[in-house]
Structures are given as C-alpha cells and as structure tokens.
Design a protein around this motif. Structure first.
Motif, PDB file in Angstrom:
ATOM      1  N   LEU A 137      31.007 -25.970-176.251  1.00 45.42           N
ATOM      2  CA  LEU A 137      32.586 -25.826-175.262  1.00 45.42           C
ATOM      3  C   LEU A 137      32.150 -25.495-174.025  1.00 45.42           C
ATOM      4  O   LEU A 137      33.201 -25.985-173.012  1.00 45.42           O
ATOM      5  N   VAL A 138      31.105 -24.437-173.913  1.00 48.24           N
ATOM      6  CA  VAL A 138      31.018 -23.583-172.084  1.00 48.24           C
ATOM      7  C   VAL A 138      30.101 -23.982-171.560  1.00 48.24           C
ATOM      8  O   VAL A 138      28.774 -24.005-171.958  1.00 48.24           O
ATOM      9  N   LEU A 139      29.658 -24.724-170.195  1.00 44.91           N
ATOM     10  CA  LEU A 139      28.474 -24.914-169.328  1.00 44.91           C
ATOM     11  C   LEU A 139      28.188 -23.172-168.403  1.00 44.91           C
ATOM     12  O   LEU A 139      29.246 -23.190-167.578  1.00 44.91           O
ATOM     13  N   TYR A 178      34.153 -29.287-170.682  1.00 43.11           N
ATOM     14  CA  TYR A 178      34.615 -30.871-169.972  1.00 43.11           C
ATOM     15  C   TYR A 178      36.035 -30.699-169.676  1.00 43.11           C
ATOM     16  O   TYR A 178      37.211 -31.193-170.042  1.00 43.11           O
ATOM     17  N   GLU A 179      35.782 -29.815-168.869  1.00 48.07           N
ATOM     18  CA  GLU A 179      37.302 -29.305-167.789  1.00 48.07           C
ATOM     19  C   GLU A 179      37.099 -30.635-167.322  1.00 48.07           C
ATOM     20  O   GLU A 179      36.629 -31.693-166.295  1.00 48.07           O
ATOM     21  N   GLY A 225      40.668 -40.230-173.588  1.00 46.63           N
ATOM     22  CA  GLY A 225      39.827 -40.197-174.299  1.00 46.63           C
ATOM     23  C   GLY A 225      38.948 -38.880-174.638  1.00 46.63           C
ATOM     24  O   GLY A 225      39.233 -38.131-175.296  1.00 46.63           O
ATOM     25  N   TYR A 226      37.122 -39.885-175.034  1.00 45.99           N
ATOM     26  CA  TYR A 226      36.630 -38.276-176.035  1.00 45.99           C
ATOM     27  C   TYR A 226      35.264 -38.441-175.057  1.00 45.99           C
ATOM     28  O   TYR A 226      34.575 -39.432-174.198  1.00 45.99           O
ATOM     29  N   ASP A 245      25.602 -37.105-170.622  1.00 47.36           N
ATOM     30  CA  ASP A 245      24.308 -37.588-170.039  1.00 47.36           C
ATOM     31  C   ASP A 245      24.614 -36.600-168.386  1.00 47.36           C
ATOM     32  O   ASP A 245      24.340 -36.418-167.600  1.00 47.36           O
ATOM     33  N   GLY A 246      25.806 -37.705-167.819  1.00 48.47           N
ATOM     34  CA  GLY A 246      26.491 -36.802-167.040  1.00 48.47           C
ATOM     35  C   GLY A 246      27.336 -35.811-166.802  1.00 48.47           C
ATOM     36  O   GLY A 246      26.778 -35.265-165.551  1.00 48.47           O
ATOM     37  N   ILE A 247      27.284 -35.019-167.176  1.00 45.65           N
ATOM     38  CA  ILE A 247      27.614 -33.952-166.683  1.00 45.65           C
ATOM     39  C   ILE A 247      26.445 -32.366-167.483  1.00 45.65           C
ATOM     40  O   ILE A 247      26.167 -31.974-166.803  1.00 45.65           O
TER      41      ILE A 247
END
Length: 143
Positions: free
Chosen positions: A83-85, A25-26, A31-32, A39-41
């Motif tokens: 947390l990590v992609l 979520y960089e 918001g949240y 889905d976009g990420i």
C-alpha cells in the motif's frame, strides 16, 4: 536525532533522517494495477529518489508482488504492490572499518514498499528494508 531506527538482517543499526511516504496507487481512479503499471511505479520511484538526492547512492528494496484473480481481466492479470511507497535517507557508522568513527559515517537512500504508514522500528522488521545490502550499497562520508 533521527525519525526512526531499525536493525538490518546483518545486525547493522541504521537511522532514518528523512522520509517521504505516499500511497502506491495514488491517482488510480479506474481499473486495477498490473505488472506493467507496477514496473512503471517502481522505476519512477527510483528515478525520483535519484533526482531528489543526486549525490547519494539509491537502493531499491524489491517489493513483493501479489497476483490476484479477477473476473474480467480487461487490462491483463492483476498484480498488487504493498500500500505505501517509501523513500528514506538513512545513515549509519562508516562501512570502512579503518575510518575514524567520530568523523565518518555511511549514508544511503532506500526506496521500499510497505503495508502501512508505520515508521521502521528495531522491534518490528520491515520486509525488504531489513535486507538492504548496506556494506555494498552505502557510501562513506566525512562529517
């Protein structure tokens, strides 16, 4: 030489040659996270991997999605990804057993999400990563 090595659920050992990590979520300032955002990420991560490695197959290890209760769901239900992609380029022995092992190997780019920034390890299975269907997704190549 490899950055890390891990063993898939199938028993196949794979070696990590390149790795890109970033916070899932960089850039999320207000918001949240929601299902639509996630889905976009996920879609963007796969597209970036395909763009960065245009001649290689890319596999997405479907990330776990956790629903959270919030007091005032302004944007809809909250849903969190790990947390990590991570995007990694992995190699292993050839998938085709008839190929000469000294001259051939298999390769695959994998996109996955994980809880921390630790490297994959044979001692610590990485959820999602250990379930990669290597024989169906990887491509054989000649040295």
């Amino acid at each position: 030489m490899e950055l890390a090595q891990t063993v898939l659920g199938s028993g196949r050992s794979i070696k990590l040659s390149r790795l890109h990590m970033e916070l899932t979520y960089e850039g999320l300032l207000m918001g949240y996270p929601t299902r639509e955002m996630n889905d976009g990420i996920v879609t963007t991560a796969v597209r970036q991997a395909e763009k960065h490695y245009p001649s290689l197959p890319v596999h997405l290890a479907e990330p776990p999605r956790v629903q959270r209760e919030i007091r005032r769901p302004t944007f809809g239900p909250m849903e969190e990804l790990p947390l990590v992609l991570c995007t990694g380029f992995f190699i292993s022995e050839a998938v085709d057993p008839t190929l000469e092992p000294v001259l051939h190997y298999s390769r695959l780019v994998v996109v996955w999400f994980q809880a921390d920034s630790g490297l994959p390890s044979p001692d610590r299975p990485t959820p999602g990563l250990c379930d990669v269907p290597w024989n169906e997704k990887a491509e054989d190549s000649e040295l």
